[in-house]
Design a protein around this motif. Sequence first.
Motif, PDB file in Angstrom:
ATOM      1  N   ILE A  50      -3.367  -5.178   3.370  1.00  0.00           N
ATOM      2  CA  ILE A  50      -3.139  -3.813   3.838  1.00  0.00           C
ATOM      3  C   ILE A  50      -4.125  -2.896   3.139  1.00  0.00           C
ATOM      4  CG2 ILE A  50      -1.492  -1.904   4.008  1.00  0.00           C
ATOM      5  CD1 ILE A  50       0.758  -3.860   3.858  1.00  0.00           C
ATOM      6  N   HIS A  51      -4.669  -1.925   3.877  1.00  0.00           N
ATOM      7  CA  HIS A  51      -5.551  -0.915   3.287  1.00  0.00           C
ATOM      8  C   HIS A  51      -5.249   0.439   3.929  1.00  0.00           C
ATOM      9  CE1 HIS A  51      -9.062   1.135   1.710  1.00  0.00           C
ATOM     10  NE2 HIS A  51      -9.340   1.528   2.946  1.00  0.00           N
ATOM     11  N   GLN A  52      -5.133   1.456   3.113  1.00  0.00           N
ATOM     12  CA  GLN A  52      -4.937   2.813   3.619  1.00  0.00           C
ATOM     13  C   GLN A  52      -6.229   3.599   3.427  1.00  0.00           C
ATOM     14  OE1 GLN A  52      -2.225   5.380   1.440  1.00  0.00           O
ATOM     15  NE2 GLN A  52      -1.536   6.337   3.336  1.00  0.00           N
ATOM     16  N   VAL A  91      -3.283   3.467   8.046  1.00  0.00           N
ATOM     17  CA  VAL A  91      -3.076   2.177   7.399  1.00  0.00           C
ATOM     18  C   VAL A  91      -3.608   1.065   8.294  1.00  0.00           C
ATOM     19  CG1 VAL A  91      -1.357   0.545   6.534  1.00  0.00           C
ATOM     20  CG2 VAL A  91      -1.074   2.992   6.102  1.00  0.00           C
ATOM     21  N   ALA A 149       0.851  -1.190   0.000  1.00  0.00           N
ATOM     22  CA  ALA A 149       0.000   0.000   0.000  1.00  0.00           C
ATOM     23  C   ALA A 149       0.885   1.237   0.000  1.00  0.00           C
ATOM     24  CB  ALA A 149      -0.911   0.016   1.223  1.00  0.00           C
ATOM     25  N   GLN A 195      -0.174   4.423  12.191  1.00  0.00           N
ATOM     26  CA  GLN A 195      -0.313   5.849  11.943  1.00  0.00           C
ATOM     27  C   GLN A 195       0.730   6.610  12.748  1.00  0.00           C
ATOM     28  OE1 GLN A 195      -4.141   7.658  12.948  1.00  0.00           O
ATOM     29  NE2 GLN A 195      -4.052   8.850  11.056  1.00  0.00           N
ATOM     30  N   GLY A 209       2.197   4.709   1.229  1.00  0.00           N
ATOM     31  CA  GLY A 209       2.187   5.464   2.470  1.00  0.00           C
ATOM     32  C   GLY A 209       2.187   6.946   2.178  1.00  0.00           C
TER      33      GLY A 209
END
Length: 341
Positions: A290-292, A298, A249, A311, A251
Amino acid sequence: NLHLDQQGRLWVSTMEGMACRDGEQWKRFGPAQGWTGDHVRSFAEGRGKLFVTCSNGKLFEFVQDRFVELPAPAGESGRGYLGTVDEAGELWVFQPKYVGRWDGRHWNGGPNLSIDSVEAMGCGPARDGGLWLASKRRLVKFKSGQVVKALDLDTAPGAVWSVHEDRHGVVWIASYDHGLTRVTPGGPIERFTTADGMSSDHLRFTFEDREGNHWVGSSGGGLMRLKRRLFTTFGKESGLPEANVKSVAPGLSGSLLAGTFGGGLALSTNPAAVPTRFVHRGDAQYIQCIHQDKSGKVWAGSYSEGLFSWQDGILKREPGAAPAGRQIHALFQDSRQRLWI
């Protein structure tokens, strides 16, 4: 030696003479056509003029389908010159301890080029019509007889055979004992040798094709191609804690998060810089997804440890997600900002 001239003719210099392919026809040049040189040290072309310097010190201009020998410069007799043509169409020749310019009638001495040493020297044309001159520790560009740029080289390019400037203004220096040196316009220098995968350190030339590839010819190591890298692989050699990556993901500020299966969450602060180094976040070892979210927070779903959030550099377990189970395979955020597990 090979040279493709501005009229599309291919010149081929061999140990036994000179030949030219014009269209579909081959033509051989010998004494009857003015050719009395040995093999070509360098071809030099500009403003419709074609010059040739030979390894035995002879110099020629190709005029009206024949070679005309030029008077000998004041350098060391019997030793070859490197040649290149400036923006005015005048021939410059270089030899250790000698720089000369042919004005069409006479040889003139070169300017003070601020070169610390001329024992290992090479030259080549600049794309804007100037000339490049490389020595043991300096790379100098001059136009109209004046130095317009000088770069100190923190690593010696070796015994220079040829100098080539590509379409991006990068200067490539091929040496016959220390491999290939790449100098960018800002001055950073890279060296390519057999330790970096080259087949030989004894090089002769570089050539940039229409696709931006660089071809490198060697003395004994064959032909090599340097191609712009399209894919970059990040593994343990880049600091990744585990090679098995289940999810990635983006950042904040261009960083990259990787969820590994066995090495936890890994963060690369600048994956555009190669090689990169990852920072390991080890509280959750087996990350599967993973997901933001839109706030930049995150979420990481693990194989057996439930849900985690990351975070401001802090990774923590989310106990409120316990009803979802300890083994999480997918995460999704809907239009109402709700997280589905």
